[in-house]
Write an enzyme that holds these catalytic residues in place. Structure first.
Site, PDB file in Angstrom:
ATOM      1  N   GLY A 131       3.191  -3.413  -4.265  1.00 16.15           N
ATOM      2  CA  GLY A 131       2.819  -3.493  -5.591  1.00 16.15           C
ATOM      3  C   GLY A 131       3.235  -2.368  -6.631  1.00 16.15           C
ATOM      4  N   ARG A 132       2.247  -1.440  -6.331  1.00 17.18           N
ATOM      5  CA  ARG A 132       2.320  -0.199  -6.818  1.00 17.18           C
ATOM      6  C   ARG A 132       3.487   0.409  -6.851  1.00 17.18           C
ATOM      7  NH1 ARG A 132      -2.712   2.889  -6.508  1.00 17.18           N
ATOM      8  NH2 ARG A 132      -3.177   1.076  -5.079  1.00 17.18           N
ATOM      9  N   TYR A 159     -12.391   5.251  -8.963  1.00 19.31           N
ATOM     10  CA  TYR A 159     -12.351   5.824  -7.490  1.00 19.31           C
ATOM     11  C   TYR A 159     -11.596   7.182  -7.565  1.00 19.31           C
ATOM     12  CZ  TYR A 159      -8.925   1.947  -7.520  1.00 19.31           C
ATOM     13  OH  TYR A 159      -7.948   0.935  -7.728  1.00 19.31           O
ATOM     14  N   ARG A 179      -9.008   3.470 -13.042  1.00 22.18           N
ATOM     15  CA  ARG A 179      -8.928   4.177 -11.883  1.00 22.18           C
ATOM     16  C   ARG A 179      -9.642   5.243 -11.690  1.00 22.18           C
ATOM     17  NH1 ARG A 179      -4.436   5.281  -9.886  1.00 22.18           N
ATOM     18  NH2 ARG A 179      -5.040   4.689  -7.853  1.00 22.18           N
ATOM     19  N   TYR A 205      -2.103  -1.485 -11.854  1.00 14.08           N
ATOM     20  CA  TYR A 205      -3.756  -1.313 -11.638  1.00 14.08           C
ATOM     21  C   TYR A 205      -4.283  -0.764 -12.821  1.00 14.08           C
ATOM     22  CZ  TYR A 205      -2.698  -2.600  -6.891  1.00 14.08           C
ATOM     23  OH  TYR A 205      -1.980  -3.239  -5.687  1.00 14.08           O
ATOM     24  N   GLY A 208       0.807  -1.134   0.028  1.00 17.35           N
ATOM     25  CA  GLY A 208       0.107  -0.195  -0.122  1.00 17.35           C
ATOM     26  C   GLY A 208       0.752   1.239   0.092  1.00 17.35           C
ATOM     27  N   CYS A 214     -18.314   4.819 -24.778  1.00 17.41           N
ATOM     28  CA  CYS A 214     -19.583   5.645 -24.735  1.00 17.41           C
ATOM     29  C   CYS A 214     -19.985   5.534 -23.342  1.00 17.41           C
ATOM     30  CB  CYS A 214     -20.506   4.610 -25.529  1.00 17.41           C
ATOM     31  SG  CYS A 214     -20.292   4.655 -27.146  1.00 17.41           S
ATOM     32  N   GLU A 215     -19.345   6.404 -22.579  1.00 17.48           N
ATOM     33  CA  GLU A 215     -19.561   6.705 -21.099  1.00 17.48           C
ATOM     34  C   GLU A 215     -18.999   8.077 -20.634  1.00 17.48           C
ATOM     35  OE1 GLU A 215     -20.710   3.890 -19.115  1.00 17.48           O
ATOM     36  OE2 GLU A 215     -20.881   5.428 -17.366  1.00 17.48           O
TER      37      GLU A 215
HETATM   38  C1  LIG Z   1      -3.125  -8.133   0.706  1.00 17.60           C
HETATM   39  C2  LIG Z   1      -2.279  -7.124  -0.208  1.00 17.60           C
HETATM   40  N1  LIG Z   1      -1.230  -7.064  -0.156  1.00 17.60           N
HETATM   41  C3  LIG Z   1      -0.477  -6.067  -0.940  1.00 17.60           C
HETATM   42  C4  LIG Z   1      -1.396  -5.206  -1.950  1.00 17.60           C
HETATM   43  C5  LIG Z   1      -0.405  -4.285  -2.893  1.00 17.60           C
HETATM   44  O1  LIG Z   1      -0.877  -2.982  -2.688  1.00 17.60           O
HETATM   45  P1  LIG Z   1      -0.044  -2.010  -3.398  1.00 17.60           P
HETATM   46  O2  LIG Z   1      -0.090  -2.165  -4.797  1.00 17.60           O
HETATM   47  O3  LIG Z   1      -0.931  -0.596  -3.222  1.00 17.60           O
HETATM   48  O4  LIG Z   1       1.281  -1.828  -2.822  1.00 17.60           O
HETATM   49  C6  LIG Z   1      -2.628  -5.361  -1.730  1.00 17.60           C
HETATM   50  C7  LIG Z   1      -3.555  -4.581  -2.678  1.00 17.60           C
HETATM   51  O5  LIG Z   1      -4.699  -4.470  -2.816  1.00 17.60           O
HETATM   52  C8  LIG Z   1      -3.360  -6.350  -1.042  1.00 17.60           C
HETATM   53  O6  LIG Z   1      -4.717  -6.387  -0.855  1.00 17.60           O
END
Ligand SMILES: Cc1ncc(COP(=O)(O)O)c(C=O)c1O
Length: 465
Positions: free
Chosen positions: A320-321, A366, A362, A423, A276, A393-394
């Site tokens: 991840g991100r 959100y 995205r 994402y 996150g 079409c939105e």
């Molecule tokens: C359990 C879990 N771990 C890791 C992540 C990765 O989050 P991020 O890509 O924001 O780092 C997520 C994202 O939803 C998650 O649900």
């Protein structure tokens, strides 16, 4: 805030307060782009020795362009900063065989949350012991796939799932004892610059600590001879900038960890604090470095463990991100441009490109904010407040809600949207039967296709009626 020259207020007035008027609309904000991206003397965006005009000529648009050296460096930075911890790349942010291979070569494990993602990680040669399987509703087939592969951890999310794992292990009758983490909900929910430390039990993931279910689940797993309990897993949200959310969550999970130890005399060996970590989508985002995160999180955990008089468990995280997001930009071709005269004198330029909500949901989903730049030439025009929209079409088919683009933007121009590696392709759809864009890696002037462009034939192959 720099106000550029003598531009007329009507093309600026609809800019949101946070968006600074650029002194030169051609400039890149370096913090939004991967490290091998720049503009050349003609104002053309380049990545790792290739111009975007060459990329567009070779592979077409829309396309996601990954700066391979940058992605690898981000993975390596996490591995180095969190030395002594395990770092799992969260595959949900973007997964393909190439990227799974890159991150594992840089020393990371991979966190997957479906049989499909697990298949990709295994196909890439990721050591199964360095794979974690997530999911709040894993099927029998997915659990069996994980057991067959011998994944290093299954992160259990419900009593139903725990019962299912035990049933499957028993039915298989093999000498196996899957390593289980128990996903807890800490009551902390963090998004962007805000976190809320209470009352966020009302969501689908994990066992709640506050209700006592998390402790019950830990004891359940500990008592099951078919399972090996390795620790607690907590993930509190996404695009987080404030370490306080992690601090509150870590405190709550460590207290639970200590409570189980006090009741049973057994300290669990591991703990995962999730992912996150925030990235820069716009000039207002100021992400921490992996080293700063590691520092802050280690201090929080060490202090709390000392206060609770427990050993520090072996820790892991799941970014991840923060690895895949900033390493890639999306490249589009402008198709139409409209000046919309709003109330008063205000004007907004609507720039429609050849992609949209099917390749980046995205913004619509959100209200995510993005940035963009004119990528194929230098412009001498002043900045005009613009909205980059797609071809679907939105009405909500918006890619970049607010950005200053040159006032002379025109059909045929290329536009690049930074921080599009996470994402975007992973959440892409075929809305309006639009094929999904390819993902290419660029390294030392060479293009490597990671995911090829989807074709209409690919889509029609499913239409058997
Ligand atoms: C359990 C879990 N771990 C890791 C992540 C990765 O989050 P991020 O890509 O924001 O780092 C997520 C994202 O939803 C998650 O649900």
């Amino acid at each position: 805030m720099h106000v550029a020259g003598s531009i007329h207020a009507d093309v600026l007035s609809r800019a949101p307060g946070w968006l600074a008027v650029p002194s030169d609309v051609n400039d890149l904000l370096p913090q939004l782009w991967s490290r091998n991206v720049a503009k050349n003397a003609d104002g053309v965006l380049t990545v790792a020795g290739l111009t975007v005009t060459e990329i567009a000529a070779q592979v077409g648009t829309p396309v996601y362009v990954v700066d391979e050296a940058d992605l690898r460096a981000r993975a390596r930075d996490f591995a180095n900063a969190f030395a002594g911890w395990d770092v799992f790349y969260a595959g949900k942010s973007f997964l393909c065989t190439g990227v799974a291979r890159w991150v594992s070569e840089e020393g990371l494990g991979v966190d997957v949350c479906s049989g499909g993602e697990l298949t990709v990680a295994l196909r890439a040669g990721v050591d199964p012991r360095r794979i974690g399987l997530h999911g709040n509703n894993k099927s029998d087939a997915e659990i069996e796939q994980a057991l067959d592969a011998g994944v290093g951890r299954i992160i259990a999310d419900s009593f139903d799932e725990l019962g299912r794992i035990v049933r499957l292990v028993t039915a298989r009758g093999r000498d196996e004892c899957p390593r289980i983490m128990v996903r807890v909900s800490t009551g902390v929910e963090a998004h962007t610059h805000e976190y809320i430390a209470t009352a966020h039990e009302d969501q689908k993931f994990g066992f709640s600590i506050a209700s006592g279910q998390a402790l019950e689940a830990l004891q359940w797993v500990q008592a099951a001879p078919e399972l090996e309990l390795i620790g607690i897993h907590s993930h509190i949200g996404s695009q987080i900038f404030d370490a306080e959310g992690f601090a509150v969550a870590a405190r709550r999970t460590l207290r639970l960890h200590a409570e189980l130890a006090a009741r049973t005399g057994v300290e669990m060996p591991e703990m995962d604090l999730g992912g996150g970590f925030g990235i820069a989508y716009t000039s207002t985002d100021t992400p921490a470095t992996p080293a700063e995160l590691a520092d802050a999180m280690s201090r929080i955990v060490e202090n709390e463990c000392a206060a609770l008089d427990i050993a520090v468990p072996h820790l892991s995280i799941e970014p991840g991100r923060a690895i895949s997001g900033p390493s890639a930009f999306a490249l589009y071709t402008v198709g139409t441009v409209k000046q919309l005269h709003l109330d008063g004198d205000a004007v907004r330029t609507y720039v429609a490109v050849d992609g949209g909500m099917s390749d980046n949901i995205r913004t619509a989903l959100y209200a995510a904010e993005y940035s963009a730049t004119l990528a194929s030439r230098r412009s001498d025009a002043g900045p005009a407040i613009s909205r980059v929209v797609g071809k679907h079409c939105e009405g909500g088919d918006i890619l970049v809600r607010d950005e200053f683009l040159p006032a002379d933007i025109a059909p045929g121009d290329l536009i690049a949207v930074p921080a599009s590696g996470a994402y975007s392709r992973s959440m892409a759809s075929n809305y309006n039967h639009v094929p999904r864009p390819p993902v290419i890696g660029v390294l030392d002037g060479q293009i490597q296709t990671l995911l090829r462009r989807e074709t209409l034939e690919d889509i029609l192959r499913l239409d058997v009626g």
